[in-house]
Design a protein around this motif. Structure first.
Motif, short mmCIF file in Angstrom:
data_model
loop_
_atom_site.label_atom_id
_atom_site.label_comp_id
_atom_site.label_asym_id
_atom_site.label_seq_id
_atom_site.Cartn_x
_atom_site.Cartn_y
_atom_site.Cartn_z
N VAL A 28 0.78 -1.33 -0.04
CA VAL A 28 0.07 -0.04 -0.15
C VAL A 28 0.99 1.21 -0.04
O VAL A 28 0.65 2.28 -0.79
N ALA A 44 -7.51 -0.64 -4.28
CA ALA A 44 -8.26 -1.83 -4.04
C ALA A 44 -7.89 -2.77 -5.41
O ALA A 44 -7.44 -3.76 -5.20
N LEU A 47 -4.19 -3.50 -5.75
CA LEU A 47 -3.98 -4.70 -4.72
C LEU A 47 -4.64 -5.94 -5.14
O LEU A 47 -4.15 -7.09 -4.69
N SER A 49 -7.63 -6.50 -4.31
CA SER A 49 -8.43 -6.80 -2.96
C SER A 49 -9.85 -6.04 -3.09
O SER A 49 -10.03 -5.56 -4.31
N THR A 54 -9.11 -3.10 1.92
CA THR A 54 -8.36 -2.43 1.69
C THR A 54 -8.31 -1.15 2.82
O THR A 54 -7.28 -0.51 3.05
#
Length: 143
Positions: A28, A44, A47, A49, A54
């Protein structure tokens, strides 16, 4: 050979502690460093995710003072994510520890091998940068 080198770097750099952040939180911080002011959904996506997961990562990073959230100038419902001064300092210190660990290994290599490695890494970086730039250009044209 590239897999072995990558794994050895992970072990070497793993000794340069990333505490108090996890590997996910470190990702991050790296993303925010390069995409200052992005929103939670974009983070997000980067990532791979979900926004709730997140958001929890960012909550923890905000609690240790590495991330700041600010209202977006575009939408009142959206927050922008920024690295704090403390977050930037943490990344600089981490890079410094990692660099010292790598320099220790490089210092033990023969000069000719270090020179060859430098030339190879320069070529790798140039090629990777060109490929990324080309792919970014392709993405922009297809959008």
């Amino acid at each position: 050979m590239t897999s072995e080198a990558a794994e050895l770097l992970e072990v070497l750099w793993g000794r340069a502690s990333t505490a108090p952040v996890s590997a996910s939180q470190l990702r991050v911080l790296f993303i925010l460093e390069h995409q200052e002011g992005i929103n939670l959904r974009t983070l997000a996506d980067a990532l791979g995710s979900t926004p709730p997961s997140t958001s929890r990562l960012c909550d923890r990073l905000q609690a240790v003072g590495y991330v700041e959230r600010a209202a977006s100038s575009i939408s009142r419902r959206e927050l922008q994510l920024h690295l704090s001064r403390r977050g930037r300092s943490f990344l600089a210190e981490l890079r410094s520890r990692r660099e010292r660990a790598l320099e220790s290994v490089l210092a033990q290599m023969p000069v000719a091998k270090r020179t060859a490695l430098l030339q190879g890494l320069e070529a790798l970086c140039a090629t990777a940068a060109a490929q990324i730039q080309e792919e970014d250009g392709t993405d922009a044209r297809s959008a």
